[in-house]
Write a protein that holds these residues in place. Sequence first.
Motif, short mmCIF file in Angstrom:
data_model
loop_
_atom_site.label_atom_id
_atom_site.label_comp_id
_atom_site.label_asym_id
_atom_site.label_seq_id
_atom_site.Cartn_x
_atom_site.Cartn_y
_atom_site.Cartn_z
N UNK A 31 10.60 -1.57 -4.41
CA UNK A 31 9.55 -1.96 -5.35
C UNK A 31 8.18 -1.48 -4.92
N UNK A 32 8.09 -0.61 -3.92
CA UNK A 32 6.80 -0.12 -3.42
C UNK A 32 6.58 1.31 -3.89
N UNK A 33 5.45 1.55 -4.54
CA UNK A 33 5.08 2.89 -5.01
C UNK A 33 3.83 3.34 -4.26
N UNK A 34 3.89 4.55 -3.71
CA UNK A 34 2.73 5.17 -3.09
C UNK A 34 2.16 6.19 -4.07
N UNK A 35 0.87 6.13 -4.33
CA UNK A 35 0.26 7.00 -5.32
C UNK A 35 -1.16 7.36 -4.88
N UNK A 50 -3.18 4.62 -2.83
CA UNK A 50 -2.79 3.27 -3.19
C UNK A 50 -1.33 2.96 -2.93
N UNK A 51 -1.07 1.66 -2.78
CA UNK A 51 0.28 1.13 -2.66
C UNK A 51 0.40 -0.02 -3.66
N UNK A 52 1.47 -0.04 -4.43
CA UNK A 52 1.66 -1.11 -5.39
C UNK A 52 3.14 -1.44 -5.53
#
Length: 374
Positions: free
Chosen positions: A20-24, A63-65
């Motif tokens: 569930x972690x997205x790096x952008x 960012x991390x979300x």
Amino acid sequence: MNKKLIALALAALPAAAMADVTIYGQIRGGYEYNKTYSSNLSKDANGKPQGSSEINDWTSRLGFKGSEDLGNGLKAIWQVESAISVDGTNPTGFGTRDTFIGLAGDGWGQIRLGRLSNYPNMDMEQVDPGYYSGQSVGGLGMFTRLDTRVNNSIRYDSPNWYGFSYMALWGVDEARTPVAGSRSNNQLINIGLSYENSGYFGKYSFLSKADSNLVGGIKDWHRLEAGYNANNIYVAFGFQQVRGQLGISAGGLTDAGGLYYNDNAATANWTQLAAQNPGLASGSLQQARTREIALTGGYTFGAFTPYLSYAKGYNLNVSNYGDVANTGYDQWVLGLDYALSKRTDVYTSYGHVSWKLPGAQNENSFGLGLIHRF
């Protein structure tokens, strides 16, 4: 650390912990030739801008979300986003951009708390599609000068109903700094309304600060944007009005909260400005108002998208006096975006600001750079 060891460590983590972690992020920067008041370089002995070559960051970020499904249509959501700089002047700290934790639900929207953008900063700015540094005039940075993030805030965003949506943000004043023996409360309230359908859009923002008459700065701020973005056509119109307190003295205009268009240009020839506006009192904070309009048009053909933007700041209005002559500005920006791929662009622009203030020089900026999104 050895790259193989890092890969093994990541592989050993449970899949559910990473899923569930997205790096952008975006890496944006370029060369600028600036002759502006806000530039850090090249001022003469009188503080007037001189031309300077600069390598500048254009608001890069990392960012991390992620989210977690809590069941029954409810999710926990979080984000940590930080500003980074390709020119070596890296902002200090972690989570310098929108950083929050919150809840989102099917049918009722989402609520977040942390460091959050006001409505114009996150959901508007259609009149200002370009890339530039904060010290150039290669974009409509004066029109969007109040677009920012609010510490210690709570924000609610509604779901979309047939193109309609709204938001509400409350920024608390934790300091409650005493003023004239009384405890102040400079809390912030921001309401945003939006309609989008078939390429057409209309957005409105209202922001108000309590006790602004005690602490100075912005009292209230209205922004309206509308336009069309579809079928290769891009048209956006904006209007805003800002009210608050402004210091008027022999040294120029003193602004505590961004009411006036550009503080650096406000140190123009006050003697001449006062002579053109007989009866304008000085020496204390006074209630004042600024009004601006902005218009941007663009058209995409192939990989090319040229933009032309115009912004106008009308004369400053001071209570008990009226309009102060020769305190506005006119700005033009010509930009060109070339898409090398879906994620990488080349962007160039030229901006020019003409000040009405006596003694204030015109400002110019040229920029050429790269943008990559991941």
